[in-house]
Design an enzyme around this catalytic site. Structure first.
Site, short mmCIF file in Angstrom:
data_model
loop_
_atom_site.label_atom_id
_atom_site.label_comp_id
_atom_site.label_asym_id
_atom_site.label_seq_id
_atom_site.Cartn_x
_atom_site.Cartn_y
_atom_site.Cartn_z
N LYS A 36 81.14 56.55 23.71
CA LYS A 36 82.20 57.18 23.04
C LYS A 36 81.47 58.25 22.25
O LYS A 36 81.85 58.47 20.80
CB LYS A 36 82.96 56.11 22.37
CG LYS A 36 83.69 55.30 23.05
CD LYS A 36 84.52 54.27 22.29
CE LYS A 36 85.44 53.27 23.10
NZ LYS A 36 84.54 52.09 23.36
P1 5BU Z 1 87.33 42.77 26.16
O1 5BU Z 1 86.18 41.69 26.13
O2 5BU Z 1 87.88 42.84 27.65
O3 5BU Z 1 88.29 43.05 25.12
O4 5BU Z 1 86.44 44.02 25.99
C1 5BU Z 1 86.83 45.31 26.08
C2 5BU Z 1 85.75 46.59 26.55
O5 5BU Z 1 86.41 47.70 26.59
C3 5BU Z 1 85.07 46.46 25.24
O6 5BU Z 1 83.63 46.90 25.61
C4 5BU Z 1 85.46 47.79 24.39
O7 5BU Z 1 84.59 48.70 23.64
C5 5BU Z 1 86.01 48.51 25.61
N1 5BU Z 1 87.14 49.21 25.12
C6 5BU Z 1 88.48 48.83 24.92
O8 5BU Z 1 88.63 47.36 24.79
N2 5BU Z 1 89.61 49.40 24.61
C7 5BU Z 1 89.67 50.89 24.66
O9 5BU Z 1 90.52 51.50 24.55
C8 5BU Z 1 88.06 51.44 25.02
C9 5BU Z 1 87.13 50.71 25.27
BR1 5BU Z 1 88.18 53.19 25.02
#
Ligand code: 5BU
Length: 465
Positions: free
Chosen positions: A296
């Protein structure tokens, strides 16, 4: 109830006219229908809404929603007469909606009856139905005044929506002829016109497969990604957000066969050293997946160049994909692109986020699409929550996916793979804790792969517009 009074009144108020009319499409038509006029005749509006209420079993719906704008007055009149609550769908925010699209009070799981004035292809009803379904409502029925009999009813039937029409257009023509309002020549002319139109709508809109999009993509990493998704039958990206390199690499080896992309936050690792990258690259080779460092970037061009190629991580050396905010303007894209000139690298633009209260606006999201189009050699797609463009070259990747949870305590919001790929029409689901925190991660990764892939396959079935 008898159809005579309503169809005759529609003719008398000029809501149905006969003559020669140039349509928006440029076609000359012998008939012109404008049912919005009904709103100016309260008695007729009342009569029509009563007839529509009688047409559909009251037990089958909990709320009413009119297709904007033509049917808003009809739906309101039906609500007043029946006491059934009304909800309103906003038309303007539909393209990239982070805003509320459905206004009013409703609960997920409630059944909504859609009201429309006229049906041709069924596209407007379907558009409204999709937004209502996205909001959690169930759509099984639609009630409307006139069916032009041009395929819309069959189209909606395929989508699981029953149509209740007060009249077909030929029925109205017949009635008007019997009442001496139309000559049989005019009736014949209109029927022939309608028959010819039928062959033109609805049209088939074919959805391209990932492998077809691999041919069209202009960025080399997007090409690779589309091709390997088809080959491995997976649109699943996994992010093992853990802090120990041993655990990280073990997880990657475990999920490798099921994923198309491994998404990293390399700066989370507490014991990072170069061996992580060497092992990660071996695993990427072994299991055939791409590496996406979710860095990012958000600075000016010069700084992101250094952050991308230098420092501890040398991201450009090993990550096929990275991503950037567009807040600083196009310089961030140009800076990153020029930092890795001899490698196949792809950039995803952050166009929307999954987190609650995110400050992304529809205008900002639209700018991301514009910038992607202007830099399509390096920009391979978007991080987003819904499909943003029909341009098949761009990959839409969506985080915030979970099969069992709706979010975490600090703002993450989850959707299901089916919703993200099927309803929101994005291409890749990004899953972290859904797999990481499952009792059995190796079983979970296959479950997510299957859910994402099935949703994609269902979408591929030819759709009608
Ligand atoms: P989760 O464990 O499925 O909640 O992880 C979500 C991943 O996606 C995590 O690594 C965040 O940094 C990434 N992410 C997110 O959740 N939402 C966003 O809008 C973005 C990235 Br951009």
């Amino acid at each position: 109830m008898s159809s005579t009074p309503i169809s005759l009144k529609l003719f008398e108020i000029g809501a149905i006219k006969f003559g020669s009319f140039k349509l928006k499409s440029g076609i000359e038509s012998p008939i012109y229908i404008d049912l919005r006029l009904i709103a100016s005749y309260p008695e007729l509006l009342k009569q029509i809404s009563q007839a529509l209420l009688q047409k559909v079993n009251r037990e089958t719906y909990d709320v009413l929603c009119g297709v904007p704008y033509g049917a808003l007055s009809i739906a309101t009149a039906m609500s007043l007469q029946s006491g059934c609550p009304l909800i309103i769908r906003r038309k303007e925010t539909k393209s990239y909606g982070t805003k509320q699209v459905i206004e009013g009070v409703y609960q997920s799981g409630q059944r909504c009856l859609i009201i429309e004035d006229l049906i041709t292809s069924g596209a407007s009803i379907l558009e409204t139905a999709k937004d209502l379904q996205t909001a959690g409502l169930k759509i099984t029925d639609a009630a409307l005044i006139i069916d032009r009999q041009q395929g819309g009813v069959q189209h909606l039937q395929k989508e699981g929506i029953r149509v209740h029409a007060l009249f077909t257009l030929p029925e109205i023509l017949q009635e008007l002829e019997q009442q001496g309002k139309l000559s049989s020549d005019v009736v014949q002319e209109v029927l022939t016109f309608l028959e010819n139109q039928k062959t033109q709508v609805p049209q088939q809109k074919r959805i391209l497969s990932y492998s077809e999009r691999a041919q069209l993509a202009t960025n080399p990493v997007a090409k690779k990604l589309f091709a390997l998704m088809e080959e491995k039958e997976t649109n699943l990206a996994f992010n093992p957000d853990v802090s120990s390199k041993e655990k990280f690499l073990k997880l990657v080896d475990l999920v490798g066969p099921f994923i198309c992309v491994l998404k990293t936050h390399i700066d989370i690792l507490e014991d990072f050293d170069e061996s992580v990258i060497i092992e990660l690259q071996k695993l990427a080779e072994k299991h055939n997946f791409l590496i996406f460092e979710d860095r990012k970037f958000a600075d000016i061009g010069t700084i992101v160049q250094m952050q991308y190629c230098q420092g501890m991580y040398h991201i450009a050396d090993w990550a096929d994909i990275t991503n950037a905010h567009i807040l600083p303007g196009p310089g961030i894209i140009e800076g990153l692109k020029s930092a890795a000139p001899n490698k196949d690298r792809g950039l995803l633009l952050l166009a929307q986020m999954s987190s609650k209260g995110s400050l992304f606006t529809p205008e900002y999201t639209a700018q991301a699409v514009k910038l992607a189009e202007e830099h399509s050699d390096f920009v391979m797609g978007f991080i987003c929550q819904q499909k943003l463009t029909d341009d098949p070259r761009f990959v839409h990747m969506t985080p915030g996916v979970h099969l069992a949870s709706s979010g975490d305590a600090i703002g993450q919001q989850y959707n299901s793979p089916e919703f993200v790929i099927g309803t929101k029409e994005t291409d890749v689901i990004i899953v972290g804790r859904g797999i990481l925190q499952a009792d059995n991660p190796s079983e979970a990764v296959e479950r997510y792969r299957k859910a994402g892939w099935q949703a994609y396959q269902q979408r591929l079935e030819p759709a009608l517009i």
